[in-house]
Design a protein around this motif. Structure first.
Motif, PDB file in Angstrom:
ATOM      1  N   LYS A  29       0.832  -1.207   0.000  1.00 23.71           N
ATOM      2  CA  LYS A  29       0.000   0.000   0.000  1.00 23.71           C
ATOM      3  C   LYS A  29       0.865   1.255   0.000  1.00 23.71           C
ATOM      4  N   LYS A  30       1.942   1.179   0.783  1.00 26.41           N
ATOM      5  CA  LYS A  30       2.837   2.330   0.881  1.00 26.41           C
ATOM      6  C   LYS A  30       3.491   2.578  -0.482  1.00 26.41           C
ATOM      7  N   ALA A  31       3.977   1.516  -1.106  1.00 26.36           N
ATOM      8  CA  ALA A  31       4.642   1.661  -2.401  1.00 26.36           C
ATOM      9  C   ALA A  31       3.671   2.204  -3.454  1.00 26.36           C
ATOM     10  N   LEU A  32       2.431   1.742  -3.399  1.00 28.02           N
ATOM     11  CA  LEU A  32       1.434   2.223  -4.370  1.00 28.02           C
ATOM     12  C   LEU A  32       1.172   3.704  -4.185  1.00 28.02           C
ATOM     13  N   SER A  33       1.076   4.116  -2.929  1.00 24.79           N
ATOM     14  CA  SER A  33       0.754   5.528  -2.708  1.00 24.79           C
ATOM     15  C   SER A  33       1.957   6.410  -3.090  1.00 24.79           C
ATOM     16  N   GLU A  34       3.161   5.860  -2.914  1.00 23.50           N
ATOM     17  CA  GLU A  34       4.341   6.632  -3.342  1.00 23.50           C
ATOM     18  C   GLU A  34       4.377   6.815  -4.858  1.00 23.50           C
ATOM     19  N   CYS A  35       3.850   5.835  -5.588  1.00 24.61           N
ATOM     20  CA  CYS A  35       3.807   5.953  -7.045  1.00 24.61           C
ATOM     21  C   CYS A  35       2.534   6.661  -7.506  1.00 24.61           C
ATOM     22  N   GLY A  36       1.714   7.070  -6.583  1.00 26.33           N
ATOM     23  CA  GLY A  36       0.454   7.724  -6.932  1.00 26.33           C
ATOM     24  C   GLY A  36      -0.529   6.785  -7.598  1.00 26.33           C
ATOM     25  N   MET A  37      -0.478   5.499  -7.218  1.00 30.27           N
ATOM     26  CA  MET A  37      -1.369   4.547  -7.885  1.00 30.27           C
ATOM     27  C   MET A  37      -2.374   3.917  -6.947  1.00 30.27           C
ATOM     28  N   SER A  38      -2.547   4.524  -5.784  1.00 29.41           N
ATOM     29  CA  SER A  38      -3.482   3.951  -4.808  1.00 29.41           C
ATOM     30  C   SER A  38      -4.897   3.882  -5.352  1.00 29.41           C
ATOM     31  N   ASP A  39      -5.236   4.782  -6.283  1.00 24.43           N
ATOM     32  CA  ASP A  39      -6.597   4.757  -6.815  1.00 24.43           C
ATOM     33  C   ASP A  39      -6.759   3.766  -7.961  1.00 24.43           C
ATOM     34  N   ASP A  40      -5.641   3.273  -8.466  1.00 25.71           N
ATOM     35  CA  ASP A  40      -5.708   2.367  -9.610  1.00 25.71           C
ATOM     36  C   ASP A  40      -5.643   0.898  -9.204  1.00 25.71           C
ATOM     37  N   VAL A  41      -4.954   0.653  -8.103  1.00 26.80           N
ATOM     38  CA  VAL A  41      -4.685  -0.733  -7.726  1.00 26.80           C
ATOM     39  C   VAL A  41      -5.122  -0.959  -6.280  1.00 26.80           C
ATOM     40  N   SER A  42      -5.857  -2.022  -6.047  1.00 29.71           N
ATOM     41  CA  SER A  42      -6.282  -2.306  -4.677  1.00 29.71           C
ATOM     42  C   SER A  42      -5.429  -3.420  -4.086  1.00 29.71           C
TER      43      SER A  42
ATOM     44  N   GLY B  48       4.090   7.080 -23.881  1.00 28.53           N
ATOM     45  CA  GLY B  48       2.714   7.465 -23.561  1.00 28.53           C
ATOM     46  C   GLY B  48       1.747   6.299 -23.505  1.00 28.53           C
ATOM     47  N   ALA B  49       2.277   5.084 -23.360  1.00 24.62           N
ATOM     48  CA  ALA B  49       1.406   3.908 -23.331  1.00 24.62           C
ATOM     49  C   ALA B  49       0.465   3.903 -22.122  1.00 24.62           C
ATOM     50  N   LYS B  50       0.935   4.530 -21.036  1.00 24.35           N
ATOM     51  CA  LYS B  50       0.090   4.540 -19.830  1.00 24.35           C
ATOM     52  C   LYS B  50      -1.219   5.294 -20.107  1.00 24.35           C
ATOM     53  N   GLU B  51      -1.104   6.393 -20.852  1.00 25.20           N
ATOM     54  CA  GLU B  51      -2.320   7.167 -21.161  1.00 25.20           C
ATOM     55  C   GLU B  51      -3.265   6.351 -22.039  1.00 25.20           C
ATOM     56  N   ILE B  52      -2.664   5.625 -22.988  1.00 24.87           N
ATOM     57  CA  ILE B  52      -3.486   4.769 -23.859  1.00 24.87           C
ATOM     58  C   ILE B  52      -4.204   3.724 -23.022  1.00 24.87           C
ATOM     59  N   MET B  53      -3.444   3.126 -22.084  1.00 30.41           N
ATOM     60  CA  MET B  53      -4.047   2.098 -21.232  1.00 30.41           C
ATOM     61  C   MET B  53      -5.181   2.675 -20.395  1.00 30.41           C
ATOM     62  N   ASN B  54      -4.914   3.822 -19.802  1.00 34.66           N
ATOM     63  CA  ASN B  54      -5.961   4.449 -18.990  1.00 34.66           C
ATOM     64  C   ASN B  54      -7.176   4.820 -19.835  1.00 34.66           C
ATOM     65  N   HIS B  55      -6.911   5.190 -21.087  1.00 31.59           N
ATOM     66  CA  HIS B  55      -7.996   5.522 -21.995  1.00 31.59           C
ATOM     67  C   HIS B  55      -8.889   4.298 -22.240  1.00 31.59           C
ATOM     68  N   PHE B  56      -8.240   3.153 -22.491  1.00 34.08           N
ATOM     69  CA  PHE B  56      -9.011   1.912 -22.661  1.00 34.08           C
ATOM     70  C   PHE B  56      -9.858   1.631 -21.416  1.00 34.08           C
ATOM     71  N   PHE B  57      -9.219   1.780 -20.274  1.00 41.11           N
ATOM     72  CA  PHE B  57      -9.950   1.532 -19.019  1.00 41.11           C
ATOM     73  C   PHE B  57     -11.202   2.394 -18.934  1.00 41.11           C
ATOM     74  N   SER B  58     -11.027   3.703 -19.180  1.00 43.65           N
ATOM     75  CA  SER B  58     -12.188   4.577 -18.959  1.00 43.65           C
ATOM     76  C   SER B  58     -13.254   4.354 -20.028  1.00 43.65           C
ATOM     77  N   LYS B  59     -12.834   4.033 -21.264  1.00 42.87           N
ATOM     78  CA  LYS B  59     -13.817   3.742 -22.318  1.00 42.87           C
ATOM     79  C   LYS B  59     -14.627   2.492 -21.974  1.00 42.87           C
ATOM     80  N   LEU B  60     -13.893   1.457 -21.514  1.00 43.83           N
ATOM     81  CA  LEU B  60     -14.581   0.211 -21.171  1.00 43.83           C
ATOM     82  C   LEU B  60     -15.534   0.427 -20.001  1.00 43.83           C
ATOM     83  N   GLN B  61     -15.106   1.289 -19.098  1.00 42.31           N
ATOM     84  CA  GLN B  61     -15.948   1.620 -17.954  1.00 42.31           C
ATOM     85  C   GLN B  61     -17.249   2.286 -18.429  1.00 42.31           C
ATOM     86  N   GLU B  62     -17.093   3.238 -19.367  1.00 39.77           N
ATOM     87  CA  GLU B  62     -18.268   3.925 -19.925  1.00 39.77           C
ATOM     88  C   GLU B  62     -19.209   2.940 -20.599  1.00 39.77           C
TER      89      GLU B  62
END
Lengths: 597, 128
Positions: A29-42, B48-62
């Motif tokens: 959890k700590k590592a995720l929050s340091e990378c700013g990914m806490s909202d992406d990964v549970s 910029g692959a991360k943005e593409i990935m996040n884009h897929f995520f949000s589209k699929l969510q929609e």
């Protein structure tokens, strides 16, 4: 609701928790929050994954990456490499035992390929502390189906048709038990869950309670509906603190959501569940002893009949089922009796959870359809014997069961086949022994356990097991004769026939089955006064062979008892009167000059 | 959360709870899903692959699509084509799209995956 892109599941079973799994969760959890990914990964702590040998386990989804033996300090790398850049941490992936290749998708692991998880369906998948995750997995829908649209008779019929038999050991048909209980009318009736798991090496009930407590609560409520009981009690040993904590939380959550309590889901059915703690006596797994203990009395069995279905807790009609039996119920109701029957053998339907322990590569918890052979369980799923040793025997059914040998490996496992082979299913413990195990010593180990756990109420068990143990000690000390073996067999039969409860009746099983399968080994102990496996220290003697000894003094230096004498470049000698038979000299000798006989 | 009062309420609650374990169920059924793999690694990340990935995520969510899953993999080595995206339908080979931008990502998702049309830009190699 949060939309996570990836889930990280960390095993939260007792085994992995004792290997620092809690710290892994914190670090992730700590590592995720340091990378700013806490909202992406549970990060979720689940129940047991079963692969205890390689714990702690971290599983990442949706790509099914299975990291083994993870340490808290690995958390950072998992996050920065795998989560951030999609680069799997190779050194933590599970390696196939034969090819040594890393397996990226856990579905391709031999350990899981042959498994079919029904009772363990949610273990290692949901957060046992979150009732909503259980609901997402159709939780409490079986209960809802039963109480809103099925009659009691229909529910009982489904369970009967499914062919489910009690998973606690005896294999009594569960539906029939429910039917008998439902016939007795009384102002108060009970459902009791037997969670007093006491076999050495067995931990399936604990894992179910830790990993999926709601399944047991739901099944108890279904049983309550079917048998017209309004109160459920779980008898659980206080030695299972984590299971107790998760059960208590589950009961609380189920009450909050209205799955337990008054007028469940708007119907007239009310059911409550409470916990009773046991002090860890083996005999309390026997149902009548369990009931006495729950009532506050001594945990001593009583004669049957009357059976608990008629005269149980506080004299009221009571249905007692084991944890694993209950865990099967909600799925059976949801998927139907026919589906359940499609797995397993004709007389033993469904699947069975086994706890693999002993000299086996993959120690852990597995679930396979009944009818799977011992060979598949031990060699395919269990990965074979540790250190490339030879398989000798497997003890099924714990201290009440018996030993099965090489020739039994292709026997399909079910209740009746195991009994026919002189063992039993028991609760599902499997202790594997290799060529270094001495069978009379194994029998002695189990007898020590049953003798100590005998409640002492009936003479055959109290005195009989003590005498059996004395005989086994004589044999292992080289003081026995062929007559001792006959006496061992005769006494075993007497105890089997005369003891009051299951504990005593089955206590001689390890003795009888090892006598049958390993008679030569017993004879070696009493006639030749030798222990072929090299375990019984009183029967061992170490000799230094003069022709091979170079006088290097290594053995002289490692001997903790000062039993070895000799000078540099002269043949060494062991003083038998001082030797404590630890074998250190033999292990250290580079010239194979020391032998054990 | 209050008391669940009926079976219907429970079924409704289950629907909302399913979101909690959706990613895990996808993992369980991964062979039956259309897999969109975004190749990452340091080079993909920089492209910029991360943005593409996040884009897929949000589209699929929609779209609320259940049978499509977005995965991430290490860089494939085809650095010149990054952001690189692979699409694998159940039972068939993966096809690759190079230099994917947001518009191309939409086209891949909407036209190629959902509507099953053939689109331009498939790289003439497979990643096995």
């Amino acid at each position: 609701m949060q939309n996570y892109k990836m889930h990280m599941l960390v095993c939260g079973g007792t085994g992995c928790k004792s290997a620092n799994a809690d710290q892994i969760v914190l670090n992730l959890k700590k590592a995720l929050s340091e990378c700013g990914m806490s909202d992406d990964v549970s990060v979720t702590q689940t129940g047991c994954f079963g692969f205890c040998e390689k714990g702690p386990i971290v599983k990442i989804l949706p790509d099914n990456t299975f990291y083994t033996q993870v340490k808290p300090e690995d958390a950072n790398e998992i996050v920065t490499s795998h989560i951030l850049y999609g680069r799997k941490v190779h050194r933590l992936l599970y390696k196939d035992q034969t090819t040594q290749e890393a397996i990226e998708d856990s579905k391709h692991m031999d350990f899981y390929k042959k498994q079919h998880r029904v009772a363990l369906r949610n273990c290692g998948f949901i957060d046992p502390g979150n009732i909503e995750e259980y609901i997402a997995r159709d939780g409490y829908l079986a209960l809802a189906d039963c109480i809103t649209s099925k009659s009691r008779e229909e529910v009982i019929q489904i369970v009967k048709d499914s062919g489910l038999r009690g998973r606690g050991g005896a294999g009594f048909p569960t539906g029939l038990k429910w039917e008998i209980s439902s016939r007795y009318d009384d102002d108060q009736k009970y459902v009791v869950c037997n969670a007093d798991e006491g076999d050495p090496g067995a931990f399936m009930d604990r894992s179910i309670l830790e990993g999926d407590p709601h399944a047991v609560l739901e099944a108890m409520a279904i049983c309550g509906y079917a048998t017209k009981a309004s109160e459920g009690r779980i008898y659980i040993r206080a030695e299972y603190p984590l299971a107790i904590k998760r059960l208590e939380n589950a009961v609380k959550a189920a009450e909050e959501y209205g799955f337990l309590g008054e007028k469940i889901l708007g119907t007239d059915f009310s059911f409550k569940v409470s916990l009773t703690f046991g002090a860890g006596a083996f005999v309390c797994g026997e149902e009548t002893a369990l009931l006495r203990s729950m009532e506050g009395g001594r945990g001593e069995p009583t004669t049957k009949p009357p059976f608990p279905s008629e005269h149980g807790l506080f004299g009221k009609p009571t249905t007692i089922n084991n944890v694993e039996t209950f865990a099967n119920i909600p799925v059976i109701i949801r998927q139907g009796a026919k589906w359940y029957r499609s797995m397993g053998t004709e007389k033993s339907a469904g699947t069975k959870v086994f706890a693999l322990a002993g000299k086996i590569n993959n120690v852990g918890l597995i679930e396979v359809p009944m009818g799977t052979t011992l060979r598949e369980v031990i060699f395919d799923i269990g990965g074979g014997i540790k250190n490339g040793k030879k398989f000798k025997a497997v003890q099924t059914g714990g201290p009440s069961g018996g030993c099965l040998t090489e020739k039994d490996l292709d026997t399909p496992i079910d209740f009746d086949n195991l009994i026919a082979k002189g063992s039993m299913m028991g609760s599902g413990g499997m202790i594997v022994m290799d060529e270094d195990s001495c069978m009379p010593a194994v029998a002695k180990f189990y007898l020590q356990f049953t003798q100590e756990e005998s409640c002492g109420k009936c003479t055959p068990c109290r005195i009989g097991t003590t005498r059996l143990l004395e005989l086994l000690e004589l044999i292992c000390n080289g003081e026995g004769t062929l007559d001792s073996l006959e006496e061992l067999r005769r006494l075993s039969m007497v105890i089997k026939d005369t003891a009051l409860c299951g504990l005593g009746q089955t206590a001689p099983n390890p003795v009888l089955s090892t006598l049958n399968a390993f008679w030569d080994e017993y004879v070696a102990h009493v006639v030749e006064k030798k222990c072929p496996a090299g375990v019984c220290t009183k029967l061992l003697d170490y000799t230094i062979h003069a022709d091979k000894c170079k006088g290097c003094t290594m053995c002289f230096r490692v001997c903790p008892a000062g039993a070895i004498t000799g000078k540099v470049k002269e043949v060494h000698i062991i003083d038998v009167s001082k030797c404590i038979k630890c074998g250190a000299c033999m292990d250290t000798c580079k010239f194979n000059a020391i032998t054990r006989g | 959360m209050g008391v669940v009062k009926s079976k219907e309420d429970l079924i409704k609650l289950r629907e909302s709870c399913r979101q909690l374990v959706k990613v895990r169920v996808q993992g369980e059924q991964i062979e039956d899903l259309t897999q969109i793999t975004v190749f990452m690694g340091n080079s993909g990340f920089r492209s910029g692959a991360k943005e593409i990935m996040n884009h897929f995520f949000s589209k699929l969510q929609e779209l609320g699509a259940q049978d499509i899953v977005v995965l991430q993999a290490d860089s494939s080595g085809l650095v010149a084509f990054e952001p690189l995206v692979g699409v694998k339908r159940p039972g068939s080979e993966q096809v690759l799209f190079g230099k994917v931008n947001l518009e191309k990502a939409d086209e891949i998702l909407q036209d190629f995956i959902i509507n099953g049309k053939s689109i331009d830009g498939i790289l003439a190699l497979t990643n096995s």
